[in-house]
Design a protein around this motif. Sequence first.
Motif, PDB file in Angstrom:
ATOM      1  N   GLN A   1       0.665  -1.224   0.036  1.00 47.60           N
ATOM      2  CA  GLN A   1       0.132   0.094  -0.048  1.00 47.60           C
ATOM      3  C   GLN A   1       0.791   1.268  -0.006  1.00 47.60           C
ATOM      4  O   GLN A   1       1.629   1.232   0.837  1.00 47.60           O
TER       5      GLN A   1
ATOM      6  N   GLY B   1      -0.840   4.210  -1.271  1.00 41.54           N
ATOM      7  CA  GLY B   1      -1.582   5.564  -1.336  1.00 41.54           C
ATOM      8  C   GLY B   1      -2.660   5.272  -2.495  1.00 41.54           C
ATOM      9  O   GLY B   1      -2.902   4.260  -2.897  1.00 41.54           O
ATOM     10  N   HIS B   2      -3.188   6.434  -3.053  1.00 33.62           N
ATOM     11  CA  HIS B   2      -4.163   6.273  -4.082  1.00 33.62           C
ATOM     12  C   HIS B   2      -4.017   5.452  -5.075  1.00 33.62           C
ATOM     13  O   HIS B   2      -4.919   4.822  -5.623  1.00 33.62           O
TER      14      HIS B   2
ATOM     15  N   THR C   1      -3.651   1.574  -4.595  1.00 35.86           N
ATOM     16  CA  THR C   1      -5.356   1.163  -4.506  1.00 35.86           C
ATOM     17  C   THR C   1      -5.751   1.131  -5.861  1.00 35.86           C
ATOM     18  O   THR C   1      -6.484   0.133  -6.199  1.00 35.86           O
TER      19      THR C   1
ATOM     20  N   ASP D   1       1.764   2.602   6.726  1.00 35.25           N
ATOM     21  CA  ASP D   1       1.521   3.806   6.974  1.00 35.25           C
ATOM     22  C   ASP D   1       1.870   4.825   5.721  1.00 35.25           C
ATOM     23  O   ASP D   1       3.154   4.572   5.390  1.00 35.25           O
TER      24      ASP D   1
ATOM     25  N   THR E   1       1.022  10.937  -2.217  1.00 34.45           N
ATOM     26  CA  THR E   1       1.460  11.008  -0.959  1.00 34.45           C
ATOM     27  C   THR E   1       2.760  11.893  -1.064  1.00 34.45           C
ATOM     28  O   THR E   1       3.431  12.345  -0.071  1.00 34.45           O
TER      29      THR E   1
ATOM     30  N   ARG F   1       0.033  18.469   4.118  1.00 36.32           N
ATOM     31  CA  ARG F   1      -0.985  18.156   5.032  1.00 36.32           C
ATOM     32  C   ARG F   1      -1.705  19.447   5.575  1.00 36.32           C
ATOM     33  O   ARG F   1      -0.723  20.437   5.969  1.00 36.32           O
TER      34      ARG F   1
ATOM     35  N   GLY G   1      -7.274  10.330  -2.425  1.00 33.24           N
ATOM     36  CA  GLY G   1      -7.392   9.168  -1.283  1.00 33.24           C
ATOM     37  C   GLY G   1      -7.775   9.551   0.052  1.00 33.24           C
ATOM     38  O   GLY G   1      -8.399  10.573   0.256  1.00 33.24           O
ATOM     39  N   GLN G   2      -6.893   9.054   0.764  1.00 30.29           N
ATOM     40  CA  GLN G   2      -7.001   9.170   2.258  1.00 30.29           C
ATOM     41  C   GLN G   2      -6.834  10.846   2.496  1.00 30.29           C
ATOM     42  O   GLN G   2      -7.001  11.132   3.811  1.00 30.29           O
ATOM     43  N   LEU G   3      -6.057  11.585   1.489  1.00 33.29           N
ATOM     44  CA  LEU G   3      -5.691  12.905   1.712  1.00 33.29           C
ATOM     45  C   LEU G   3      -6.560  13.719   1.157  1.00 33.29           C
ATOM     46  O   LEU G   3      -6.527  15.284   1.095  1.00 33.29           O
ATOM     47  N   ARG G   4      -7.528  13.330   0.705  1.00 40.42           N
ATOM     48  CA  ARG G   4      -8.757  14.211  -0.117  1.00 40.42           C
ATOM     49  C   ARG G   4      -9.132  15.273   0.927  1.00 40.42           C
ATOM     50  O   ARG G   4      -9.747  14.750   2.083  1.00 40.42           O
TER      51      ARG G   4
ATOM     52  N   ARG H   1      -7.486  17.124   2.833  1.00 40.22           N
ATOM     53  CA  ARG H   1      -6.772  17.086   4.049  1.00 40.22           C
ATOM     54  C   ARG H   1      -5.376  17.614   3.476  1.00 40.22           C
ATOM     55  O   ARG H   1      -4.138  17.624   4.437  1.00 40.22           O
TER      56      ARG H   1
END
Lengths: 409, 409
Positions: free
Chosen positions: A88, A90-91, A94, A113, A147, A312, A339-342, A344
Amino acid sequence: MIRRGHGFLNAPGPTHIPERVLNAMRRQAIDLEDEELTAAIEHCFSGLKPVFGTTQAEIFIYAGNGHGAWESAIANTMSAGDKVLVPQTGHFSTGWAEMAESFGIDCEILPNDLRVATDPAKIAACLDADKSHKIKAVMQVHTDTSTGVTHDIKAIHEAIAATGHPALYMVDSVAALGTCAFEMDAWGIDVAVTASQKGLMCPPGLGIVAASARALEAHKTSTAPRRYWDWSQRRHTAHYRAFGGTCPEHLIFALDEALRMIEEEGLEAIYRRHFHLAEAVRRAVDVWAEGGALEIHALHPAERSNGVTAIRTAEGIDPVELRLLVRQMMRTSVAGGLGQLRGRAFRIGHLGDLNEPMILGSLAAVETSLEMLDIAHQKGGVTAAIDYIAGIKKTELAAARAALREKAA
Amino acid sequence: MIRRGHGFLNAPGPTHIPERVLNAMRRQAIDLEDEELTAAIEHCFSGLKPVFGTTQAEIFIYAGNGHGAWESAIANTMSAGDKVLVPQTGHFSTGWAEMAESFGIDCEILPNDLRVATDPAKIAACLDADKSHKIKAVMQVHTDTSTGVTHDIKAIHEAIAATGHPALYMVDSVAALGTCAFEMDAWGIDVAVTASQKGLMCPPGLGIVAASARALEAHKTSTAPRRYWDWSQRRHTAHYRAFGGTCPEHLIFALDEALRMIEEEGLEAIYRRHFHLAEAVRRAVDVWAEGGALEIHALHPAERSNGVTAIRTAEGIDPVELRLLVRQMMRTSVAGGLGQLRGRAFRIGHLGDLNEPMILGSLAAVETSLEMLDIAHQKGGVTAAIDYIAGIKKTELAAARAALREKAA
């Protein structure tokens, strides 16, 4: 909307395109068998090899994009029911895994992480545990543009090699190729994937794949349905076959010229330039970060990408608005979080056809916008970037003067 | 090689690109979320609909080519083990069928004399015989660019409809769209396939698909593996999704401008212009043919394409050499024979951004080359083409004068 002056494009792709490349593409269509096109095609195939760090691999160029090249990597080497290991990142890990799943591939995701690079030892542990060699490939993203973390492709190769596991090593280097070292042959990479619109300085519209002898061997027994992407169909001297139909000739003329520019500058100089520009961005962000609201996403300096920096943003800051206003009011495009940072994070791209004043101008546009939006930040980010660049230039100047003196003596 | 003046491009694609389209594409890269790109994308999706003759269908635009669009049509609607009916039209029905076979589709080829159009009654007979509705689709090429025969898409629709058979009607209009009428909705077409570099006057690099509601319904149960081409993935307002990754923005700006030019000229005028230019070519070839060595491949005048004319060459004539020398010595590109006509024909493309002196110049280049190579032909082909064009222009002039007089009165 009135737009004066040129824009500053700091998305991590599409990237700024050199005038020479735009001019190469600004031409009338020509016959697919015209000698001029043949020469450009041949240069594209041969000129990409050093960028991939290979003399051995076979190159495939598609009218497509990076996602198309992903599909080529999967559809040409895998069969439904196969298993792959996807660390993994990041975006984009995936997305690549989802694509594999569309082909009936079982994806074992190695969680990570997202602020740090993949630990090669963890990949090795997965492979060691796979006694029956069910895992057919490791699908590793080089730089995940979501990332800004660059993964150590060489160290992962060494870890895989040490296990003796026969999995293919497939690397998505869409956001990294042409910005940092890539040694396909030396690092045992079996399939490398990239696209035209990042380090290669071209418009989007080409997906590019390099395949090792092992990958071509795996291709022979792979049963995933394919035709457009099919390597066997494309390993042909006739261009109509090599491009799976009509060759996207304008983009080929663009890539032909971009590769010429890469050859003129030299890969080592290109990687150095990218590192310097990336470091200038990081110096600026580190100063801004002292205000408490911003932070470089990638935790470890050594893992920070030469091509893109994800930043971030603290709670209460709307990076979507920031991005929109930097573009509309300061003519500078930065990218959003994915992804997780959308929502943010925002991202500053610093790859491709860029120089120092371009990146300093972009940083100044961001700093102006932070000020305009009252986003907490320490002033002086651009000053720090200038100081850093000035230090580099001072060294370059001293070297140039020394060379002149030597010549005169 | 010294090259003076501009070339004449009479391959049936890539075709001559308007300066306006080249200029639209000659621009710096911009952010994928830039409002200017959004507007261009929206115009491409909406502007293609009238060209396809649809208000109902969904449009998909791929970084790809016509072969990619073929794959989209198959991978989105079919499942391995499905059967399709492929009326034989030439090199391109063969290619499309081979692609379907790569996806495990069983292709029933309906054999045909390649010099005449598909007989709709024969298609109906195949469907009537298929009592259990095993045939999931009829895959029909509109104009097979290898033969220059245009098939009657409307009549085939009527024949299919009369059988009541539920097969999807899929049409490859790569070499026809934008050169002659195409009425997707009225003719019950479920999937239409085209590409950017022919009637659409753009560089190669885009594959385009239009899908009817029935096709989208079939898509839901189709199990062919797909991701890049996947309609479900692409039915999304976010451009990054709609283009399956990075949008090929330069080609989108090109298509945006080309569609504007199509709107300005009007589809009826475009089809009429194509017919006139095609007829001029045929008048010339018919004169040359009196020498006994050349012949228009398509037997029936009503089936001759508005976009390309395939010309059969007698034994002893080397059309490969003819083609090479016309290009090298007369700066004019004609195409070679494909499939069954390889080495037995050459082809003159007359589609896209063309006018009368362009086509007359090309015909003159061919006539000069026939003379130079001592290929038996009746002189005066170009004269016949001039006479034909002059007749058209005379009528246009009379109409223009009448309109002026009316305005003055």
